[in-house]
Motif scaffolding. Structure first.
Motif, PDB file in Angstrom:
ATOM      1  N   TRP A  41      -2.697  21.479  -6.848  1.00 53.94           N
ATOM      2  CA  TRP A  41      -1.688  20.565  -7.351  1.00 53.94           C
ATOM      3  C   TRP A  41      -1.921  20.332  -8.831  1.00 53.94           C
ATOM      4  CZ3 TRP A  41      -0.615  15.615  -3.979  1.00 53.94           C
ATOM      5  CH2 TRP A  41       0.121  15.973  -2.851  1.00 53.94           C
ATOM      6  N   ALA A  49       1.635  11.182  -6.090  1.00 49.05           N
ATOM      7  CA  ALA A  49       1.154  10.829  -4.748  1.00 49.05           C
ATOM      8  C   ALA A  49       0.527   9.435  -4.744  1.00 49.05           C
ATOM      9  CB  ALA A  49       0.151  11.865  -4.257  1.00 49.05           C
ATOM     10  N   LYS A  55       2.674   8.098   0.939  1.00 46.65           N
ATOM     11  CA  LYS A  55       1.393   8.795   0.875  1.00 46.65           C
ATOM     12  C   LYS A  55       0.254   7.809   0.611  1.00 46.65           C
ATOM     13  CE  LYS A  55       3.010  13.312  -0.702  1.00 46.65           C
ATOM     14  NZ  LYS A  55       4.439  13.101  -0.756  1.00 46.65           N
ATOM     15  N   HIS A  57      -3.442   8.248  -1.193  1.00 58.16           N
ATOM     16  CA  HIS A  57      -4.379   9.101  -1.935  1.00 58.16           C
ATOM     17  C   HIS A  57      -5.694   8.336  -1.960  1.00 58.16           C
ATOM     18  CE1 HIS A  57      -5.781  12.011  -4.863  1.00 58.16           C
ATOM     19  NE2 HIS A  57      -4.584  12.550  -4.995  1.00 58.16           N
ATOM     20  N   ALA A  75       0.028  11.932   4.296  1.00 65.68           N
ATOM     21  CA  ALA A  75       1.468  11.920   4.030  1.00 65.68           C
ATOM     22  C   ALA A  75       2.213  11.567   5.312  1.00 65.68           C
ATOM     23  CB  ALA A  75       1.930  13.279   3.511  1.00 65.68           C
ATOM     24  N   GLU A  85       0.522  13.217   8.422  1.00 63.96           N
ATOM     25  CA  GLU A  85      -0.131  14.484   8.109  1.00 63.96           C
ATOM     26  C   GLU A  85      -1.387  14.238   7.273  1.00 63.96           C
ATOM     27  OE1 GLU A  85       0.668  18.714   5.786  1.00 63.96           O
ATOM     28  OE2 GLU A  85       2.175  17.128   5.670  1.00 63.96           O
ATOM     29  N   LEU A  87      -2.844  15.754   4.787  1.00 63.54           N
ATOM     30  CA  LEU A  87      -2.371  16.763   3.847  1.00 63.54           C
ATOM     31  C   LEU A  87      -3.526  17.452   3.130  1.00 63.54           C
ATOM     32  CD1 LEU A  87       0.248  17.908   2.567  1.00 63.54           C
ATOM     33  CD2 LEU A  87       0.099  16.070   0.906  1.00 63.54           C
ATOM     34  N   ARG A  88      -4.566  16.701   2.844  1.00 60.19           N
ATOM     35  CA  ARG A  88      -5.673  17.282   2.081  1.00 60.19           C
ATOM     36  C   ARG A  88      -6.942  16.499   2.340  1.00 60.19           C
ATOM     37  NH1 ARG A  88      -4.353  19.220  -3.149  1.00 60.19           N
ATOM     38  NH2 ARG A  88      -2.638  20.055  -1.963  1.00 60.19           N
ATOM     39  N   LEU A 121      -2.425  18.295  10.963  1.00 59.57           N
ATOM     40  CA  LEU A 121      -2.859  18.974   9.754  1.00 59.57           C
ATOM     41  C   LEU A 121      -2.621  20.467   9.911  1.00 59.57           C
ATOM     42  CD1 LEU A 121      -5.819  20.511  10.487  1.00 59.57           C
ATOM     43  CD2 LEU A 121      -6.483  18.126  10.646  1.00 59.57           C
ATOM     44  N   ASP A 122      -2.671  21.159   8.772  1.00 54.28           N
ATOM     45  CA  ASP A 122      -2.749  22.609   8.827  1.00 54.28           C
ATOM     46  C   ASP A 122      -4.020  23.023   8.107  1.00 54.28           C
ATOM     47  OD1 ASP A 122      -2.104  23.043   5.960  1.00 54.28           O
ATOM     48  OD2 ASP A 122      -0.045  22.604   6.532  1.00 54.28           O
TER      49      ASP A 122
END
Length: 172
Positions: A41, A49, A55, A57, A75, A85, A87-88, A121-122
């Protein structure tokens, strides 16, 4: 003014990211140890974010020495379906159990504070360490999005994993 603490354990403090934390975030994101596992990012995406009500953070701080050891982005906090999610998540100081403890705290935040029904999550297919942590923390593999990300002229697949509120309650 210190950042607002979201949650803490004997090992970690999770607090809201401040703008002055973004250089740490960008350095960790672009480090050779982490960049093959996460999407990069810009500084402005991270700033956005921080100010986005959908979101969260989060900076991860070691309670022992107050050093920053990673960050998290959630997120979908305002999602109608109560599906949040992860997200990270980036841990800079690996091998101390911070990742496992972070995931435990994230589940608590999502299911108790935000009343999520589902946390998902992915994870890149080749990120075996992360997949192991998520599985150990109760996440189930839902499926694979095949070759959906192009990185260095090759395609990578993502594994979708989730945990439902009822599964989280059963683990408590």
């Amino acid at each position: 003014m210190p950042s607002e603490i979201i949650i803490e354990s004997e090992l970690l403090i999770l607090k809201r990211t401040d703008e002055e934390d973004i250089d740490f975030v960008l350095n960790q994101e672009s480090s050779t140890e982490n960049n093959r596992f996460i999407t990069q990012w810009t500084k402005y995406q991270h700033f956005a974010a921080i100010g986005d009500p959908d979101k969260e953070h989060i900076i991860i701080q070691s309670k022992m020495n107050e050093r920053i050891v990673g960050y998290i982005i959630l997120a979908g906090l305002e999602d109608y379906n109560n599906s949040i999610e992860l997200l990270r998540i980036v841990i800079s100081d690996k091998g101390h159990g911070f990742g496992h403890e972070c995931v435990r705290l994230i589940k608590e935040i999502c299911f108790k504070k935000y009343m999520a029904h589902r946390l998902w999550l992915d994870v890149k297919e080749h990120n075996h360490r992360a997949k192991h942590v998520y599985h150990k923390c109760g996440f189930t593999i839902e499926g694979t999005i095949r070759e959906c990300i192009r990185t260095d002229n090759k395609y990578e697949s993502l594994i979708i994993m989730s945990i439902l509120e009822t599964e989280y309650q059963d683990l408590e």
